[in-house]
Structure formats: C-alpha cells, structure tokens
Design an enzyme around this catalytic site. Structure first.
Site, PDB file in Angstrom:
ATOM      1  N   ASP A 135       0.808  -1.262   0.131  1.00 31.22           N
ATOM      2  CA  ASP A 135      -0.095  -0.187   0.025  1.00 31.22           C
ATOM      3  C   ASP A 135       0.842   1.417  -0.078  1.00 31.22           C
ATOM      4  O   ASP A 135       1.901   1.371   0.682  1.00 31.22           O
ATOM      5  CB  ASP A 135      -1.018  -0.201   1.335  1.00 31.22           C
ATOM      6  N   ASP A 168      -2.981   4.766  -2.578  1.00 31.59           N
ATOM      7  CA  ASP A 168      -4.098   5.190  -1.790  1.00 31.59           C
ATOM      8  C   ASP A 168      -4.480   6.540  -2.222  1.00 31.59           C
ATOM      9  O   ASP A 168      -3.673   7.520  -2.677  1.00 31.59           O
ATOM     10  CB  ASP A 168      -3.822   5.439  -0.208  1.00 31.59           C
ATOM     11  N   HIS A 213     -11.233  -3.019   2.976  1.00 31.94           N
ATOM     12  CA  HIS A 213     -11.224  -2.709   4.503  1.00 31.94           C
ATOM     13  C   HIS A 213     -11.750  -1.636   4.885  1.00 31.94           C
ATOM     14  O   HIS A 213     -12.166  -1.000   6.066  1.00 31.94           O
ATOM     15  CB  HIS A 213      -9.707  -2.425   4.761  1.00 31.94           C
ATOM     16  N   ASP A 214     -12.647  -0.668   3.755  1.00 34.61           N
ATOM     17  CA  ASP A 214     -13.364   0.254   3.811  1.00 34.61           C
ATOM     18  C   ASP A 214     -14.913   0.135   3.732  1.00 34.61           C
ATOM     19  O   ASP A 214     -15.520   1.122   3.912  1.00 34.61           O
ATOM     20  CB  ASP A 214     -12.991   1.537   2.830  1.00 34.61           C
ATOM     21  N   GLU A 238      -6.412   4.010  -6.221  1.00 33.38           N
ATOM     22  CA  GLU A 238      -7.656   4.046  -5.646  1.00 33.38           C
ATOM     23  C   GLU A 238      -8.130   5.648  -5.989  1.00 33.38           C
ATOM     24  O   GLU A 238      -7.254   6.616  -5.694  1.00 33.38           O
ATOM     25  CB  GLU A 238      -7.340   4.029  -4.070  1.00 33.38           C
TER      26      GLU A 238
END
Ligand code: TEU
Length: 565
Positions: free
Chosen positions: A100, A207, A339-340, A265
C-alpha cells in the site's frame, strides 16, 4: 495472452488487512509472522497477488494509513526481516506482493512534517501551510483558508498556534497532505518507492492517488444550502497535474520496464478519466478502483451514511458502463469489498442463514466473471457477514466514531446513526479473520471482537465442506486461470432492466460464457427469449450443489455459468 500483455490481466488479488488477519504473538493484533503462517492457505485458494494494507511505522490514528516512516515496519506488525520473509515466502509459492502506497499524506509524526512545522524550515513547503482567511483572526470560527471538509468530518484545515498558520488534511488532522507541487517531495517519494522495489515488492496499491494533484490556488468550494463546509470531493480530486505526476512516477520508478503492478484508488473518477489513467498506450496506472458501484446504496448527493436501498438495474448498468467504457483500451479492477466497505453478502446479498451461502457464491460469480482483475478481501471468500455491532462503543474506526459524534451532536437520533454505522461502518470488514470455530486469530484478546457468526463461518469449516463459499471462490479463480474467455472475452449485459436477474455474456472468437443469476431471495423466472440458446451449452459452475436441468426458473440466489462453443 500475448507476450506484451500485462501479467495482471490473468491475476486475482487477495487483500490482507494485517491488523485483522492472523496474530502470531498473542497481543490481539494481527502481524506479519501471522500472515507468513497463512501462505499455504492463500496458495490453496489460488490467488496470484497479495495486496498488504499498510504495515509501516505509524501512530495508528487511521490504522496505518497515517505513516510516520515509509522505510520501516511498525513493531506492532513485526520487523523488516519479517517483511522480507513474507516476500520470499510469496515468491517461493509463485505469488507476488503489492504494498500500500499512502503518499497523498503522511502522519503528522513523520519527520518531514515535524520539520515542516518550523516556518523557516526548507520543508515548510512540503505540506500545505496557509494563513487564515482574509479578514479573520487566525484560529477564529470560519477562519480556515478554504471551506473544504475533511473526509472524516469537520474542516480540512487545522490551526497551528506556534506558527499562526493552518495546514491542510483531507483526512484526519494526524494525516497532513503532502504538497506534490514541490519537486523535492516527488523525488523523495520516488526514491522510497525504488527502495521497496529493490527489496522485492512487485507493485503498489496507491491510496487516494487522484488527490495528489490539487487545484492550485486552493479556493472555496460550492456549498449546499445551510452547510458551512464543502463536501464536494470532485473539486479537490483529479487536479491538473495528475497525468504528469503519474507518468513521472512511472519513469522515475521504472514501473513499466519492471512490469510492476499498480492500482490507483480514485475518489470521484468517471469512466472517461479512468480510461485515460489506465490506457494501455501510456505508462500511468494498471487499473483504478472506482467508487461508483459502491455508492449506489446512498442518497445521490448525500454521504455514505444516507442509506438508500440498492436498485439491481443501477448496479448492473453501472458495472456494464465501466466494462464498455474501459473496453480494450483500459482495464477494470473488480471489487465489492475491502477494508473500507461493508461485507457484500450483508450489503447486496442476503446474510440470513437460509440464503447466505448461495448469495455469497452468486455475488462472487457475477463479479469474477466480469472483465478485469478481481479482488478478494480477507473473509470475503468465506461469505463473511457484517459485524452486527449495536452500540457506539463497539466501533474503533476513526471515520465511524467521528460520524457518530458529529451526527448525534447535530441532533440525528442515536438509533438512526447506529443504523447507518451497522450498514456502512468500515469496522464491518475489520473483525478478525475466523480461522477456526473458536476464532483462531489470536491466543490473546482480539483488538476488535470476532464476528458472532465465527462458530459457523470460519476457515476450518469451509475447507472441510466442498459446497462452501470458499471452494466456490477457489473454483472461480481456477476458471479465470483456465479459460481465456474469462480474461479476454467481450462483455455484453443482457436484460438490463430486469429487477431480479443479472445476466451477461463474455465472448471471445467462437467461444462464449453466459452467466445468469437470480439476485433475490425468491424464485425467479427467466425470460428465455432474451438469452442465448443453451443447446450446445455446458454448465461449468453453479451456486447450488445440484442444478435442475432447465433454466426457466432459478432458485433464490441461484446462479449458473454456461460455456457455449
Ligand atoms: O480511502 C480513501 C477513502 O476515500 C475513504 O476515506 C473512503 O472515503 C471511506 O473509507 C469510505 O468509507 C483510503 C483508505 O483506503 C482508507 O482506509 C484511509 O482511511 C484513507 O484512504 C486515508 O488514507
């Protein structure tokens, strides 16, 4: 697949949220040695790539998405040696590791920001420091340099008394935004990325990457009536230098040459822009994560907490639009969970004991048989359901806690705020991975409780049951590896307006796949005249252990995949 085709077109990615995956030392928090112990499990599932959520040194204000040192592992997760061992263990099994990359912001505890706090420092310009709004006393109500809201609630600016200026943070005040306009910032990031590539990582999940180029100068956004802050993300996203920055990063890190995996993302990205970002004619990004299909259950123009029931035609059409829009020029990522996001069975399926398994399998089938690279988030392969938390105190996530405090402070009834959290909180996805009926994630007390369903939904039980959700995912992943039509076939949506059936074909030369799925908990009839003839069709996958011969009616959440040649 041709020689020059990117390798990730045939890959399936598995996301590890390390905090919740496997704990080796009994402190209740997952870690790298825990993950190292599960590599054979991942190999058994058949995935090709592991995306590891952040394990860097961090004060954990946002569970590691606030990085204080990009070149070290947080002691909570282990050491750099452990990470090297994880990489070696994955490579030895033919899998790859994607890290990440969180470079829109750092932690406020990063040395760069610490230095930047001093107005005379050479790093002052590495972040966005701005004086108070003209005519306002610094620190006074409404004196923030712009009216931008933070994603986690409240203004996106925090006043720093020591220097009399504000700094920008689109997320928490402990996540100050880096100033990508400054070439030294970019050089430092690229240097760090090369350092990881040299260590053996195979790519990056970037991210909120389309926030790195900001609309300079920073000015007020339009606000809704009665609203002091601007929540319109599209005003901050996709700044004018996005493509330049992505291409520079590619060059400087050697992403294309080294055939590194990249996924960006992207909040507020539309299909046309995504096609530009992922175009195979340029070295920018391998693919992007869009948010469109995971915002269809919220009020248009509202926030994720403004709940609205999903319309199946909306979901089908949105996904089909991305399939067509990226076409053969760009490339899609395929995800329902991370995870969100809440658990998809609870969200777009039916998590009752009666329909959980079939709906989890059917959601998996439709997703994995679209064109693109599928992502499996830990526990999704078990058909894991939402956490079922009932009190505000159950939640650990910063976004969830802030929302509850702000909403109830503004007079939203507690039951309504709790209902929104139960549906959408990020903690739904963050309960510990249940390895056994007893839990098996840690020998200590888990940082977040196990899902109450862990005694029924767990790895041990699903490995032993040939008809489990896990084995369905395993078959879907194998099917992608086996059949070129799954990777390359042209996508065509059938029955776009049907409220119950999700049907589509994938076509490559003289071969076709047809996917047909009942997306409801009732029996559904199939309009036979609107689907291809099944005369020469072979049934290759179903969501039910025994499928009936004819397809005129589908059982609740029944899905079938036919191969027609
Ligand atoms: O998420 C970006 C992001 O847009 C989320 O804040 C999203 O809006 C929200 O989670 C939806 O509920 C990334 C990471 O995936 C997330 O975990 C981080 O909190 C965030 O960036 C900041 O780094």
């Amino acid at each position: 697949m041709s020689e020059t085709d990117p390798w990730w077109k045939s890959a399936v990615v598995y996301q590890i949220y390390p905090r919740s995956f496997a704990d080796s030392d009994g402190d209740g928090v997952g870690d790298l040695r825990g993950a190292i112990g599960k590599l054979d499990y991942l190999k058994g599932l058949g995935v090709d790539v592991v995306w590891l959520s952040p394990v860097y040194r961090s004060p954990m204000d946002d569970n590691g998405y606030d990085i204080a040192d990009y070149r070290d592992v947080d002691p909570l997760f282990g050491t750099l040696d452990d990470l090297d061992e994880l990489i070696a263990g994955l490579h030895a099994r033919g899998m790859k590791l994607v890290m990440d990359l969180v470079v829109n912001h750092t932690s406020d505890e990063h040395a760069w920001f610490q230095e930047s706090r001093d107005p005379s420092s050479v790093k002052r310009d590495w972040y966005f420091w701005r004086p108070a709004r003209e005519g306002f006393e610094p620190g006074a109500q409404g004196a923030e340099p712009t009216n931008w809201a933070s994603f986690f609630g409240g203004p996106a600016w925090t006043y720093d008394e020591a220097s009399g200026e504000y700094f920008l943070h689109l997320f928490s005040p402990k996540q100050p935004d880096l100033n990508w306009e400054n070439p030294e910032v970019r050089a430092a990031v690229y240097d760090m990325m090369r350092w990881w590539v040299d260590r053996g990582v195979d790519g990056f999940r970037m991210d909120v990457i389309n926030l790195i180029s900001k609309p300079i100068p920073l000015t007020d956004g339009a606000v809704a009536p009665g609203q002091p802050l601007s929540y319109d993300v599209s005003q901050v996203a996709n700044g004018p230098r996005m493509i330049e920055f992505l291409e520079e990063m590619n060059r400087e890190v050697g992403i294309g040459e080294r055939r590194l995996f990249t996924v960006g993302e992207m909040i507020a990205v539309d299909v046309d822009r995504a096609r530009e970002y992922t175009s195979q004619h340029h070295d920018r990004l391998g693919m992007v994560f869009t948010f469109e299909h995971v915002t269809l259950d919220q009020e248009p123009g509202g926030m994720k907490w403004d709940l609205k029931p999903l319309s199946l035609p909306d979901l089908k059409r949105t996904m089909a639009r991305w399939q067509k829009g990226l076409g053969t020029e760009g490339w899609n990522s395929l995800y329902f969970e991370n995870h969100d996001q809440p658990r998809v069975v609870s969200r777009y399926g039916d998590d009752s004991p009666e329909h959980r398994v079939a709906s989890a399998k059917t959601l998996a089938t439709v997703l994995h048989l679209h064109r693109g690279t599928p992502y499996v988030y830990e526990g999704q392969e078990l058909g894991m359901i939402n956490a079922g938390f009932t009190t505000a105190g159950d939640y650990r996530d910063i976004e969830s806690r802030n929302f509850y405090t702000i909403a109830t402070g503004q007079g939203v009834p507690a039951e309504r705020a709790l209902a929104a959290l139960a549906a959408k909180s990020r903690d739904n996805a963050r309960t510990p991975m249940p390895w056994t009926p007893e839990g098996g994630f840690t020998t200590g007390t888990p940082w977040l409780p196990y899902n109450a369903a862990a005694p029924e939904i767990n790895v041990e039980a699903e490995l032993a049951d040939e008809d489990s959700v896990y084995h369905h995912y395993r078959r879907l992943i194998a099917l992608r590896h086996e059949l070129e039509v799954v990777r390359e076939g042209r996508f065509e949506l059938l029955l776009p307006d049907d409220e119950r059936i999700w049907a589509f074909t994938r076509t490559l030369r003289d071969e076709q796949l047809m996917v047909i799925a009942n997306m409801t908990s009732q029996v559904a009839g199939v309009p036979m005249g609107s689907i291809p003839s099944l005369e020469r069709a072979e049934l290759v996958l179903t969501s039910l252990p025994a499928a009936a011969d004819d397809v005129q009616t589908l059982e609740p959440w029944e899905s079938r995949v036919y191969r027609i040649r």
